[in-house]
Motif scaffolding. Sequence first.
Motif, PDB file in Angstrom:
ATOM      1  N   ALA A  38     -27.104  74.594  44.786  1.00 43.08           N
ATOM      2  CA  ALA A  38     -27.225  74.749  43.466  1.00 43.08           C
ATOM      3  C   ALA A  38     -27.943  73.416  42.728  1.00 43.08           C
ATOM      4  CB  ALA A  38     -27.376  75.664  42.836  1.00 43.08           C
ATOM      5  N   GLU A  39     -28.975  73.442  42.143  1.00 45.01           N
ATOM      6  CA  GLU A  39     -29.277  72.700  41.188  1.00 45.01           C
ATOM      7  C   GLU A  39     -29.955  72.755  40.668  1.00 45.01           C
ATOM      8  OE1 GLU A  39     -30.448  67.583  41.413  1.00 45.01           O
ATOM      9  OE2 GLU A  39     -30.560  68.247  43.410  1.00 45.01           O
ATOM     10  N   GLY A  40     -29.975  73.031  38.928  1.00 47.08           N
ATOM     11  CA  GLY A  40     -31.193  73.485  38.211  1.00 47.08           C
ATOM     12  C   GLY A  40     -31.447  74.921  38.434  1.00 47.08           C
ATOM     13  N   ASP A  41     -32.837  74.375  38.702  1.00 44.62           N
ATOM     14  CA  ASP A  41     -33.253  76.294  38.819  1.00 44.62           C
ATOM     15  C   ASP A  41     -33.829  76.511  39.601  1.00 44.62           C
ATOM     16  OD1 ASP A  41     -35.375  74.753  39.402  1.00 44.62           O
ATOM     17  OD2 ASP A  41     -36.692  75.633  38.008  1.00 44.62           O
ATOM     18  N   LEU A  42     -32.882  75.805  41.311  1.00 44.65           N
ATOM     19  CA  LEU A  42     -33.419  76.452  42.578  1.00 44.65           C
ATOM     20  C   LEU A  42     -31.378  76.341  42.725  1.00 44.65           C
ATOM     21  CD1 LEU A  42     -35.600  73.673  44.153  1.00 44.65           C
ATOM     22  CD2 LEU A  42     -36.421  76.038  43.230  1.00 44.65           C
ATOM     23  N   VAL A  43     -31.830  77.536  43.769  1.00 49.01           N
ATOM     24  CA  VAL A  43     -30.742  78.135  44.008  1.00 49.01           C
ATOM     25  C   VAL A  43     -30.748  78.890  45.557  1.00 49.01           C
ATOM     26  CG1 VAL A  43     -28.118  79.608  43.862  1.00 49.01           C
ATOM     27  CG2 VAL A  43     -29.553  79.184  41.895  1.00 49.01           C
ATOM     28  N   MET A  44     -29.479  78.121  46.647  1.00 49.19           N
ATOM     29  CA  MET A  44     -29.852  78.229  48.132  1.00 49.19           C
ATOM     30  C   MET A  44     -28.653  78.987  48.918  1.00 49.19           C
ATOM     31  SD  MET A  44     -29.613  77.739  51.804  1.00 49.19           S
ATOM     32  CE  MET A  44     -28.528  76.216  51.478  1.00 49.19           C
ATOM     33  N   VAL A  45     -29.019  80.407  48.852  1.00 45.84           N
ATOM     34  CA  VAL A  45     -27.614  81.172  50.191  1.00 45.84           C
ATOM     35  C   VAL A  45     -27.910  80.888  51.080  1.00 45.84           C
ATOM     36  CG1 VAL A  45     -27.046  82.226  48.062  1.00 45.84           C
ATOM     37  CG2 VAL A  45     -28.293  83.355  49.282  1.00 45.84           C
ATOM     38  N   GLN A  46     -27.236  81.126  51.553  1.00 38.20           N
ATOM     39  CA  GLN A  46     -27.153  81.149  53.731  1.00 38.20           C
ATOM     40  C   GLN A  46     -26.650  82.003  54.132  1.00 38.20           C
ATOM     41  OE1 GLN A  46     -25.321  78.035  56.309  1.00 38.20           O
ATOM     42  NE2 GLN A  46     -27.010  78.829  57.440  1.00 38.20           N
ATOM     43  N   THR A  47     -26.954  82.747  54.222  1.00 37.92           N
ATOM     44  CA  THR A  47     -26.029  84.491  54.957  1.00 37.92           C
ATOM     45  C   THR A  47     -26.253  84.968  56.512  1.00 37.92           C
ATOM     46  OG1 THR A  47     -27.545  85.491  55.027  1.00 37.92           O
ATOM     47  CG2 THR A  47     -26.121  85.638  53.194  1.00 37.92           C
ATOM     48  N   ALA A  48     -25.198  85.831  56.975  1.00 35.87           N
ATOM     49  CA  ALA A  48     -25.728  85.332  58.317  1.00 35.87           C
ATOM     50  C   ALA A  48     -24.933  87.239  58.554  1.00 35.87           C
ATOM     51  CB  ALA A  48     -24.733  84.704  59.504  1.00 35.87           C
ATOM     52  N   GLN A  49     -26.635  87.156  59.083  1.00 40.19           N
ATOM     53  CA  GLN A  49     -26.284  89.018  59.069  1.00 40.19           C
ATOM     54  C   GLN A  49     -26.067  89.450  60.450  1.00 40.19           C
ATOM     55  OE1 GLN A  49     -27.421  90.584  56.330  1.00 40.19           O
ATOM     56  NE2 GLN A  49     -26.790  88.811  55.396  1.00 40.19           N
ATOM     57  N   PRO A  50     -25.520  90.271  60.584  1.00 36.90           N
ATOM     58  CA  PRO A  50     -24.707  90.880  62.188  1.00 36.90           C
ATOM     59  C   PRO A  50     -24.762  91.445  62.570  1.00 36.90           C
ATOM     60  CG  PRO A  50     -22.975  92.212  60.502  1.00 36.90           C
ATOM     61  CD  PRO A  50     -24.357  91.063  59.326  1.00 36.90           C
ATOM     62  N   ALA A  51     -25.582  91.312  64.289  1.00 30.93           N
ATOM     63  CA  ALA A  51     -26.161  92.335  65.265  1.00 30.93           C
ATOM     64  C   ALA A  51     -25.323  94.154  65.056  1.00 30.93           C
ATOM     65  CB  ALA A  51     -26.254  91.891  66.484  1.00 30.93           C
ATOM     66  N   SER A  52     -26.942  94.093  64.935  1.00 30.20           N
ATOM     67  CA  SER A  52     -27.057  96.227  64.921  1.00 30.20           C
ATOM     68  C   SER A  52     -28.050  97.384  65.094  1.00 30.20           C
ATOM     69  CB  SER A  52     -27.080  96.043  62.802  1.00 30.20           C
ATOM     70  OG  SER A  52     -28.293  96.287  62.720  1.00 30.20           O
ATOM     71  N   GLY A  53     -27.891  98.023  66.154  1.00 29.64           N
ATOM     72  CA  GLY A  53     -28.107  98.517  66.939  1.00 29.64           C
ATOM     73  C   GLY A  53     -28.995  97.449  68.337  1.00 29.64           C
ATOM     74  N   VAL A  75     -21.000  91.026  51.209  1.00 31.68           N
ATOM     75  CA  VAL A  75     -22.400  90.080  51.219  1.00 31.68           C
ATOM     76  C   VAL A  75     -21.152  88.559  51.656  1.00 31.68           C
ATOM     77  CG1 VAL A  75     -23.907  87.977  50.985  1.00 31.68           C
ATOM     78  CG2 VAL A  75     -24.334  90.335  49.884  1.00 31.68           C
ATOM     79  N   LYS A  76     -21.217  88.220  52.970  1.00 33.93           N
ATOM     80  CA  LYS A  76     -20.199  86.821  52.839  1.00 33.93           C
ATOM     81  C   LYS A  76     -21.848  85.808  52.751  1.00 33.93           C
ATOM     82  CE  LYS A  76     -17.032  84.183  55.526  1.00 33.93           C
ATOM     83  NZ  LYS A  76     -17.802  83.149  58.085  1.00 33.93           N
ATOM     84  N   PHE A  77     -21.457  85.009  52.100  1.00 34.77           N
ATOM     85  CA  PHE A  77     -22.259  83.259  51.524  1.00 34.77           C
ATOM     86  C   PHE A  77     -21.790  82.633  52.070  1.00 34.77           C
ATOM     87  CE2 PHE A  77     -22.646  86.241  48.173  1.00 34.77           C
ATOM     88  CZ  PHE A  77     -24.315  86.108  47.763  1.00 34.77           C
ATOM     89  N   GLU A  78     -22.297  82.328  53.508  1.00 37.61           N
ATOM     90  CA  GLU A  78     -22.075  80.750  54.149  1.00 37.61           C
ATOM     91  C   GLU A  78     -21.871  79.824  53.448  1.00 37.61           C
ATOM     92  OE1 GLU A  78     -19.680  81.768  57.202  1.00 37.61           O
ATOM     93  OE2 GLU A  78     -20.713  83.541  56.909  1.00 37.61           O
TER      94      GLU A  78
END
Length: 164
Positions: free
Chosen positions: A110-125, A103-106
């Motif tokens: 994070a702060e305290g109990d919250l974590v945000m991840v941003q990812t890009a999913q490539p086109a498929s089919g 997984v490539k995390f862009e």
Amino acid sequence: MFKKTLLASIFLVTTSVAGLAVPAYAQDATQAQIVQDYELTQANKALVTKAYQELFGNADLTALDRYWADEYIQHNPSMTDGREAVKSFLQGLGIDSWPTREVKFERVIAEGDLVMVQTAQPASGTSPGTVIADIFRVENGKIAEHWDVIQQIPADAINPRTMY
């Protein structure tokens, strides 16, 4: 006398301004509490990225049992609460046939109990590429709650910048 008054005024202004520069939480928190909060934030960040990799990158549904809370709360309107709902949803998307990938995390914020991840999913089919922002709340070392924002990557973007 003028020098004493001037020095006293400079001292008062300096200490007042210095007090304003310290964040409000730091004025009340001890150094140990600040360190503890930082360490908890880092642990939650590591937990979420590891869980995300194992579930979505390794296509390992057993990651849900290891990293998601029993009483998992889901805010995505396409799913219901609980780990079993996530399993069923991902099985419906064909997770069993997904290739494993790193997984490539862009971004990971994070702060305290919250974590945000941003990812890009490539086109498929016939599926277009998507950018996903997932926000997780961690409680007692488990992912307890989730929000997401999913946006398709347009084929005809007006500007040349990526969405991530």
